[in-house]
Design a protein around this motif. Structure first.
Motif, PDB file in Angstrom:
ATOM      1  N   ARG A 274      31.135  -0.925 -21.533  1.00  8.24           N
ATOM      2  CA  ARG A 274      29.667  -1.796 -21.153  1.00  8.24           C
ATOM      3  C   ARG A 274      29.214  -3.247 -21.297  1.00  8.24           C
ATOM      4  NH1 ARG A 274      29.216   2.175 -25.423  1.00  8.24           N
ATOM      5  NH2 ARG A 274      28.865   0.839 -27.140  1.00  8.24           N
ATOM      6  N   ASN A 275      30.242  -3.796 -21.941  1.00  8.98           N
ATOM      7  CA  ASN A 275      29.822  -4.834 -21.790  1.00  8.98           C
ATOM      8  C   ASN A 275      30.448  -5.938 -21.050  1.00  8.98           C
ATOM      9  OD1 ASN A 275      28.819  -5.758 -24.871  1.00  8.98           O
ATOM     10  ND2 ASN A 275      30.985  -6.070 -25.321  1.00  8.98           N
TER      11      ASN A 275
ATOM     12  N   ALA B 184      27.931  -5.851 -18.812  1.00 10.47           N
ATOM     13  CA  ALA B 184      26.889  -6.651 -18.549  1.00 10.47           C
ATOM     14  C   ALA B 184      27.452  -7.868 -17.941  1.00 10.47           C
ATOM     15  CB  ALA B 184      26.791  -6.717 -19.678  1.00 10.47           C
TER      16      ALA B 184
ATOM     17  N   ARG C 185      24.137 -10.931 -17.736  1.00 10.98           N
ATOM     18  CA  ARG C 185      24.012 -10.907 -18.725  1.00 10.98           C
ATOM     19  C   ARG C 185      25.332 -10.253 -19.228  1.00 10.98           C
ATOM     20  NH1 ARG C 185      22.871  -4.807 -16.835  1.00 10.98           N
ATOM     21  NH2 ARG C 185      24.114  -4.529 -18.170  1.00 10.98           N
TER      22      ARG C 185
END
Length: 306
Positions: free
Chosen positions: A293-294, A297, A302
Motif C-alpha cells: 500500500r505504501n 502511494a 502520495r
C-alpha cells in the motif's frame, strides 16, 4: 613479559568473518543462473508497440524449442507460459541465466511506471515470484499506472561469493540506465529489492530525473554515502526481514572489496524511511501488505504512512 597477542577489535573480528564467508561461499554452487542452452535473441523493434511484443514472443518460442530439444522439460514449460497470448515482453534473452522485461498494464499510455529490480536468486527458473509481485503492485496501482518486471542482469546466488560484492550490480548498471531512459525517466519509479537495491544505488547517478528510487529489504546501497541523484530516495525494511543482520560495511581485502555499503534505512543514507510492516524478506509485495500500500502511494505521488 607477556607474549599473548592483543585481543582483536570488533572491526578485525568482522573482517575475519567476512573473509571467511567469501572463501566459504566461493566453493558453493550459486542457486541462480544455471546454464541452459538458449539461442541469441533478435533485435526487437523499438517502442512500446505490439510489433515489439510479437517479436520478443518469437525469441521466447525459439528458446522454448531449444530447451525442448535438450530435454529441459521444466524450462520449456515455463517458456511456453511466458509466450502465451496476452503476455508482453520488451526484451528476452534465455542465455546466461536469462534476461527479460515483462509489462503489466498499458505501458504506452501510463502516466506513471514502476520498474521492479529484483535481487539474488532471481532467474527464469524462479521468475514466478517476481511476476507475482508485479501483478500485485499493478492491481494496487490501478489502470493509470504500469509495472515492468525488469530481470535485466544475472543475479547473484544468495550462497555465492558474488552476493558479497558489487560486481554483478556494476554489470547491470548500463542496461538499467538505458532501459530507464527508453521509458522516459520522469514517469519512472524504481523499486529495488534486496541485491537489486545495490544495482539501483550504483546506477543512480546516471538515471536522469526519475520520479522515485525505493530501496527495500536491502543489504546496502552499494555506496559509502547518500545516492548521487536528484530523485527522492525512499527506504523500508520489514521487522521480520533477516537482512537487518547483514553487516553494512565495505572492506578492502587483498583481492577484492567485500560488503555492500550503507544501510539505506540508517540516517546517514539520507533516504526517507517509511513503514513496511512485519513481513519477512520475501513478503514485501504480498497482496494486502502495508509495504504494498505504501509503495503504491509513493509511485502515485502520495505520501506513505510513516
Amino acid at each position: 613479559m607477556s607474549t599473548r597477542s592483543p585481543r582483536p577489535t570488533a572491526f578485525t573480528r568482522l573482517r575475519r568473518k567476512l573473509f571467511t564467508a567469501v572463501l566459504a561461499a566461493s566453493v558453493v554452487v550459486p542457486l541462480s543462473g544455471s546454464e541452459v542452452p538458449a539461442p541469441a535473441p533478435n533485435r526487437p523493434p523499438r517502442g512500446m508497440t505490439e510489433a515489439r511484443y510479437a517479436a520478443v514472443r518469437q525469441d521466447i518460442l525459439a528458446a522454448e524449442r531449444m530447451a525442448t530439444g535438450h530435454g529441459q522439460s521444466r524450462r520449456a514449460a515455463a517458456l511456453r507460459a511466458m509466450a502465451e497470448p496476452g503476455r508482453r515482453f520488451l526484451f528476452f534473452d534465455g542465455r546466461d541465466g536469462g534476461r527479460s522485461a515483462e509489462v503489466f498494464g498499458d505501458l504506452a499510455g501510463a502516466a506513471r511506471v514502476a520498474v521492479l529490480v529484483p535481487g539474488s536468486d532471481t532467474g527464469l527458473g524462479t521468475y514466478g515470484r517476481l511476476r507475482a509481485g508485479a501483478l500485485a503492485l499493478q492491481r494496487e496501482l490501478g489502470d493509470r499506472a504500469a509495472v515492468v518486471a525488469w530481470l535485466g542482469y544475472r543475479t547473484p546466488g544468495t550462497l555465492g561469493a558474488a552476493v558479497l560484492t558489487t560486481g554483478r550490480a556494476d554489470g547491470a548498471v548500463p542496461g538499467l540506465r538505458s532501459f530507464v531512459h527508453e521509458l522516459g525517466p520522469g514517469r519512472v519509479s524504481l523499486l529495488c529489492h534486496s541485491y537489486g537495491a545495490v544495482v539501483c544505488g550504483r546506477a543512480a547517478a546516471g538515471l536522469g530525473d526519475v520520479a522515485n528510487i525505493v530501496l527495500y529489504g536491502a543489504p546496502g546501497t552499494g555506496t559509502s554515502g547518500p545516492l548521487r541523484t536528484s530523485a527522492p530516495v525512499w527506504a523500508a525494511r520489514g521487522t521480520g526481514d533477516w537482512i537487518a543482520n547483514v553487516p553494512h560495511v565495505r572492506l578492502r581485502l587483498p583481492f577484492l572489496t567485500v560488503g555492500l555499503g550503507l544501510d539505506p534505512v540508517s540516517p546517514s543514507s539520507g533516504a526517507r524511511v517509511f513503514a513496511a510492516g512485519d513481513g519477512g524478506h520475501s513478503d514485501y509485495l504480498r497482496p494486502g501488505s502495508l509495504f504494498l500500500r505504501n509503495v503504491a502511494a509513493i509511485v502515485s505521488g502520495r505520501a506513505p504512512h510513516a
